[in-house]
Design a protein around this motif. Structure first.
Motif, mmCIF file in Angstrom:
data_model
loop_
_atom_site.group_PDB
_atom_site.id
_atom_site.type_symbol
_atom_site.label_atom_id
_atom_site.label_comp_id
_atom_site.label_asym_id
_atom_site.label_seq_id
_atom_site.Cartn_x
_atom_site.Cartn_y
_atom_site.Cartn_z
ATOM 1 N N HIS A 154 -25.123 16.549 31.966
ATOM 2 C CA HIS A 154 -25.241 16.739 31.021
ATOM 3 C C HIS A 154 -25.809 15.717 29.935
ATOM 4 C CE1 HIS A 154 -22.781 20.182 30.727
ATOM 5 N NE2 HIS A 154 -23.358 20.303 31.916
ATOM 6 N N ASP A 155 -25.586 14.977 30.123
ATOM 7 C CA ASP A 155 -26.111 13.314 29.424
ATOM 8 C C ASP A 155 -27.702 13.170 30.144
ATOM 9 O OD1 ASP A 155 -24.461 12.822 27.293
ATOM 10 O OD2 ASP A 155 -23.645 11.437 27.997
ATOM 11 N N ASP A 156 -27.728 13.031 31.522
ATOM 12 C CA ASP A 156 -29.196 13.091 32.118
ATOM 13 C C ASP A 156 -29.762 13.518 31.914
ATOM 14 O OD1 ASP A 156 -27.448 10.011 32.942
ATOM 15 O OD2 ASP A 156 -27.366 10.667 34.838
ATOM 16 N N ILE A 157 -30.012 14.806 32.058
ATOM 17 C CA ILE A 157 -30.893 16.060 31.957
ATOM 18 C C ILE A 157 -31.180 15.827 30.219
ATOM 19 C CG2 ILE A 157 -30.838 18.485 31.558
ATOM 20 C CD1 ILE A 157 -28.789 18.742 33.562
ATOM 21 N N ARG A 158 -30.450 15.574 29.272
ATOM 22 C CA ARG A 158 -30.261 15.534 28.009
ATOM 23 C C ARG A 158 -31.830 14.755 27.814
ATOM 24 N NH1 ARG A 158 -25.395 16.028 26.478
ATOM 25 N NH2 ARG A 158 -24.670 18.540 25.815
ATOM 26 N N LYS A 159 -31.192 13.430 28.632
ATOM 27 C CA LYS A 159 -32.255 12.155 28.196
ATOM 28 C C LYS A 159 -34.146 13.053 29.008
ATOM 29 C CE LYS A 159 -29.419 8.425 28.378
ATOM 30 N NZ LYS A 159 -28.741 7.345 29.057
ATOM 31 N N LYS A 160 -33.568 13.622 30.069
ATOM 32 C CA LYS A 160 -34.933 14.218 30.923
ATOM 33 C C LYS A 160 -35.856 14.979 29.876
ATOM 34 C CE LYS A 160 -36.264 16.469 35.121
ATOM 35 N NZ LYS A 160 -35.980 16.506 36.484
ATOM 36 N N TYR A 161 -35.284 15.653 29.421
ATOM 37 C CA TYR A 161 -36.062 16.141 28.390
ATOM 38 C C TYR A 161 -35.832 16.556 27.126
ATOM 39 C CZ TYR A 161 -35.982 19.663 32.753
ATOM 40 O OH TYR A 161 -35.938 19.903 33.862
ATOM 41 N N LEU A 163 -34.025 15.463 24.827
ATOM 42 C CA LEU A 163 -32.388 16.043 24.180
ATOM 43 C C LEU A 163 -31.080 14.806 23.792
ATOM 44 C CD1 LEU A 163 -32.511 19.603 25.238
ATOM 45 C CD2 LEU A 163 -33.688 18.660 23.451
ATOM 46 N N SER A 164 -31.694 14.090 24.031
ATOM 47 C CA SER A 164 -30.495 12.817 23.218
ATOM 48 C C SER A 164 -29.923 12.620 22.519
ATOM 49 C CB SER A 164 -31.405 11.747 24.294
ATOM 50 O OG SER A 164 -32.314 10.908 23.759
ATOM 51 N N GLY A 165 -30.892 13.220 20.671
ATOM 52 C CA GLY A 165 -30.333 12.995 19.590
ATOM 53 C C GLY A 165 -29.460 13.963 18.822
ATOM 54 N N GLN A 166 -29.182 13.874 17.977
ATOM 55 C CA GLN A 166 -27.735 13.770 17.450
ATOM 56 C C GLN A 166 -28.078 15.606 17.640
ATOM 57 O OE1 GLN A 166 -27.224 13.336 13.527
ATOM 58 N NE2 GLN A 166 -25.028 14.572 13.510
ATOM 59 N N ASN A 167 -26.478 16.759 18.040
ATOM 60 C CA ASN A 167 -26.160 17.982 18.563
ATOM 61 C C ASN A 167 -26.708 18.115 17.147
ATOM 62 O OD1 ASN A 167 -26.440 20.873 18.996
ATOM 63 N ND2 ASN A 167 -24.403 20.207 20.235
ATOM 64 N N PRO A 168 -27.576 19.543 17.479
ATOM 65 C CA PRO A 168 -27.843 20.294 15.788
ATOM 66 C C PRO A 168 -26.733 21.207 14.996
ATOM 67 C CG PRO A 168 -29.432 21.509 17.231
ATOM 68 C CD PRO A 168 -28.906 20.195 18.293
#
Length: 173
Positions: A154-161, A163-168
């Motif tokens: 999940h972290d890899d996918i967030r970085k790819k797109y 979205l690695s910032g703080q979760n709103p």
């Protein structure tokens, strides 16, 4: 209905016949002369012991009705070494000792088996419990590894797109 009555009669017929046979046997024994054994005094041991209620005394060479009111025949009636009951070749004293030893061995063997079975059962349940505990720990370890892998993906996918910032939505939790 008639068939049911016939079945009922056949079910009660056997117990009734057995009851009547038992009563006839009891009455035949009670009406038999009390001194059957004493009539065989002039015979030998084998002839005397054909009747289960008889006791042969070698010392007096007489056939005596077994004194059922006393468990063992009194010494005045016939010494245990000279008494024969059931078997002519074994004296009553040896028979009693043999039966006591066999009974004691059976009781001791039963207690040993009982003790061993209880101990083995506890040992088996301890083994089973430890096996279940190991299996539970193994399952928990695998589950934690899968969680860590999923989090990493999940972290890899967030970085790819990006979205690695703080979760709103984290401020609502």
């Amino acid at each position: 209905m008639m068939m049911m009555m016939m079945m009922m009669n056949s079910r009660t017929l056997l117990p009734t016949v057995l009851l009547l046979f038992g009563l006839a046997t009891v009455f035949a024994q009670s009406s038999a002369p009390k001194h059957v054994c004493e009539t065989k005094n002039g015979t030998n041991c084998e002839e005397c012991l054909k009747n289960v209620t008889c006791l042969w005394c070698i010392k007096t060479k007489s056939c005596i009705t077994y004194p059922v009111k006393t468990i063992l025949p009194p010494h005045a009636l016939c010494p245990l070494n000279d008494a024969r009951w059931g078997l002519c070749w074994m004296n009553f004293q040896a028979l009693i000792i043999t039966l006591a030893v066999v009974g004691g061995v059976i009781i001791i063997a039963f207690l040993i088996c009982l003790f061993c079975c209880c101990k083995c059962e506890n040992f088996g349940s301890n083994r089973f419990e430890s096996k279940m505990e190991r299996q539970t720990n193994k399952t928990k370890t695998k589950q934690e590894e899968r969680r860590a892998e999923m989090k990493q993906r999940h972290d890899d996918i967030r970085k790819k797109y990006g979205l690695s910032g703080q979760n709103p939505y984290s401020k609502f939790a």
